[in-house]
Design a protein around this motif. Structure first.
Motif, PDB file in Angstrom:
ATOM      1  N   HIS A   1       0.844  -1.194   0.000  1.00 20.33           N
ATOM      2  CA  HIS A   1       0.000   0.000   0.000  1.00 20.33           C
ATOM      3  C   HIS A   1       0.880   1.245   0.000  1.00 20.33           C
ATOM      4  O   HIS A   1       1.885   1.298   0.710  1.00 20.33           O
ATOM      5  CB  HIS A   1      -0.926   0.019   1.225  1.00 20.33           C
ATOM      6  CG  HIS A   1      -2.063  -0.947   1.092  1.00 20.33           C
ATOM      7  ND1 HIS A   1      -1.886  -2.307   1.090  1.00 20.33           N
ATOM      8  CD2 HIS A   1      -3.391  -0.732   0.942  1.00 20.33           C
ATOM      9  CE1 HIS A   1      -3.057  -2.888   0.957  1.00 20.33           C
ATOM     10  NE2 HIS A   1      -3.990  -1.964   0.862  1.00 20.33           N
ATOM     11  N   VAL A   2       0.472   2.231  -0.790  1.00 21.60           N
ATOM     12  CA  VAL A   2       1.239   3.467  -0.959  1.00 21.60           C
ATOM     13  C   VAL A   2       0.468   4.616  -0.319  1.00 21.60           C
ATOM     14  O   VAL A   2      -0.755   4.676  -0.405  1.00 21.60           O
ATOM     15  CB  VAL A   2       1.446   3.747  -2.469  1.00 21.60           C
ATOM     16  CG1 VAL A   2       2.210   5.034  -2.668  1.00 21.60           C
ATOM     17  CG2 VAL A   2       2.157   2.600  -3.129  1.00 21.60           C
TER      18      VAL A   2
ATOM     19  N   SER B   1      -3.868   8.869   2.410  1.00 19.37           N
ATOM     20  CA  SER B   1      -4.509   7.576   2.698  1.00 19.37           C
ATOM     21  C   SER B   1      -3.723   6.444   2.042  1.00 19.37           C
ATOM     22  O   SER B   1      -3.101   6.623   0.996  1.00 19.37           O
ATOM     23  CB  SER B   1      -5.955   7.574   2.193  1.00 19.37           C
ATOM     24  OG  SER B   1      -5.987   7.788   0.808  1.00 19.37           O
ATOM     25  N   ALA B   2      -3.765   5.277   2.681  1.00 22.18           N
ATOM     26  CA  ALA B   2      -3.053   4.112   2.163  1.00 22.18           C
ATOM     27  C   ALA B   2      -3.879   3.482   1.044  1.00 22.18           C
ATOM     28  O   ALA B   2      -5.018   3.084   1.242  1.00 22.18           O
ATOM     29  CB  ALA B   2      -2.815   3.108   3.274  1.00 22.18           C
TER      30      ALA B   2
ATOM     31  N   GLN C   1      -3.583   0.637  -7.709  1.00 21.13           N
ATOM     32  CA  GLN C   1      -4.499   1.741  -7.989  1.00 21.13           C
ATOM     33  C   GLN C   1      -3.784   3.053  -8.305  1.00 21.13           C
ATOM     34  O   GLN C   1      -4.428   4.024  -8.689  1.00 21.13           O
ATOM     35  CB  GLN C   1      -5.461   1.952  -6.817  1.00 21.13           C
ATOM     36  CG  GLN C   1      -6.436   0.808  -6.663  1.00 21.13           C
ATOM     37  CD  GLN C   1      -7.432   1.056  -5.550  1.00 21.13           C
ATOM     38  OE1 GLN C   1      -7.515   2.150  -4.986  1.00 21.13           O
ATOM     39  NE2 GLN C   1      -8.191   0.037  -5.222  1.00 21.13           N
ATOM     40  N   VAL C   2      -2.464   3.089  -8.131  1.00 21.63           N
ATOM     41  CA  VAL C   2      -1.725   4.321  -8.427  1.00 21.63           C
ATOM     42  C   VAL C   2      -0.636   4.113  -9.480  1.00 21.63           C
ATOM     43  O   VAL C   2       0.062   5.051  -9.826  1.00 21.63           O
ATOM     44  CB  VAL C   2      -1.094   4.930  -7.144  1.00 21.63           C
ATOM     45  CG1 VAL C   2      -2.166   5.391  -6.186  1.00 21.63           C
ATOM     46  CG2 VAL C   2      -0.135   3.963  -6.501  1.00 21.63           C
TER      47      VAL C   2
ATOM     48  N   LYS D   1       9.544   3.494  -1.296  1.00 23.99           N
ATOM     49  CA  LYS D   1       9.537   3.340   0.159  1.00 23.99           C
ATOM     50  C   LYS D   1       8.571   2.231   0.588  1.00 23.99           C
ATOM     51  O   LYS D   1       8.889   1.404   1.446  1.00 23.99           O
ATOM     52  CB  LYS D   1       9.138   4.673   0.804  1.00 23.99           C
ATOM     53  CG  LYS D   1       9.694   4.870   2.194  1.00 23.99           C
ATOM     54  CD  LYS D   1       9.315   6.222   2.754  1.00 23.99           C
ATOM     55  CE  LYS D   1       9.815   7.362   1.889  1.00 23.99           C
ATOM     56  NZ  LYS D   1       9.381   8.684   2.344  1.00 23.99           N
ATOM     57  N   ALA D   2       7.389   2.199  -0.019  1.00 22.96           N
ATOM     58  CA  ALA D   2       6.378   1.204   0.334  1.00 22.96           C
ATOM     59  C   ALA D   2       6.852  -0.213   0.002  1.00 22.96           C
ATOM     60  O   ALA D   2       6.632  -1.152   0.778  1.00 22.96           O
ATOM     61  CB  ALA D   2       5.070   1.502  -0.390  1.00 22.96           C
ATOM     62  N   ILE D   3       7.537  -0.375  -1.132  1.00 22.93           N
ATOM     63  CA  ILE D   3       8.035  -1.700  -1.514  1.00 22.93           C
ATOM     64  C   ILE D   3       9.141  -2.139  -0.562  1.00 22.93           C
ATOM     65  O   ILE D   3       9.190  -3.300  -0.141  1.00 22.93           O
ATOM     66  CB  ILE D   3       8.535  -1.702  -2.983  1.00 22.93           C
ATOM     67  CG1 ILE D   3       7.347  -1.514  -3.927  1.00 22.93           C
ATOM     68  CG2 ILE D   3       9.263  -2.998  -3.305  1.00 22.93           C
ATOM     69  CD1 ILE D   3       7.738  -1.294  -5.375  1.00 22.93           C
TER      70      ILE D   3
END
Length: 185
Positions: free
Chosen positions: A41-42, A47-48, A53-54, A80-82
């Protein structure tokens, strides 16, 4: 009444199977596949949001995923999220495209992932058996209250057992497929 109990049990067992399938997708294999990043989730405007979706996620070659964000300012957030996800992946950025190479699995890591997959499958089996226990308990309650006959109760328990056997066979099939995926070089 017995049909309602059986239908409820079937729905709940189906959800357990879906949860197992989702958990098995989190266990990465040596091949690149976009579903590996489904749990990432990014942070998108506070919001996450799921990564899919992005950004557009595609397979570049057998061992590399290519991520093209729809907004270029998301590149650092996606990286960063990965990295924060517990997938053990290190993305590299080239302009607006993020490439995620899949490290080759060693024999030791394969065995570890197989152990993890077997544990997830066992959790799925336990969940299905608990649903069976609940359904059989509901049937016994109906029998105690004399709302059904003993023959109906036995038929209902047989129906629940057949459902249980069917879903446990599906769990075993999911595990077998995942193990075959993991052992493939």
């Amino acid at each position: 009444m017995l049909n309602e109990i059986a239908q409820d049990a079937q729905d709940r067992m189906g959800k357990s199977l879906e949860a197992l399938a989702t958990n098995l997708k989190k266990i990465r294999t040596g091949r690149a596949h976009p579903s590996i990043l489904e749990t990432v989730h990014v942070n998108y405007y506070g919001s996450a949001v799921p990564l899919s979706q992005v950004a557009n996620i595609s397979v570049e070659d057998g061992r590399t995923l290519s991520i093209s964000p729809w907004e270029s300012n998301l590149v650092p957030d996606i990286e960063k999220a990965i990295m924060k996800s517990d997938l053990g992946l290190n993305p590299s950025t080239a302009g607006a495209v993020i490439r995620v190479p899949m490290p080759a699995l060693t024999e030791e890591t394969r065995k570890g992932y197989i152990r993890q997959a077997r544990q997830e499958a066992e959790n799925g089996r336990v969940s299905i058996r608990n649903i069976r226990r609940d359904a059989n308990g509901d049937i016994k309650d109906l029998l105690k209250e004399k709302e059904i006959t003993e023959d109906d109760a036995r038929r209902g328990e047989d129906q629940i057992q057949k459902l249980t056997d069917k879903f446990i066979a599906e769990v075993d099939q999911l595990l077998q497929d995942k193990e075959a995926d993991l052992m493939e070089i």
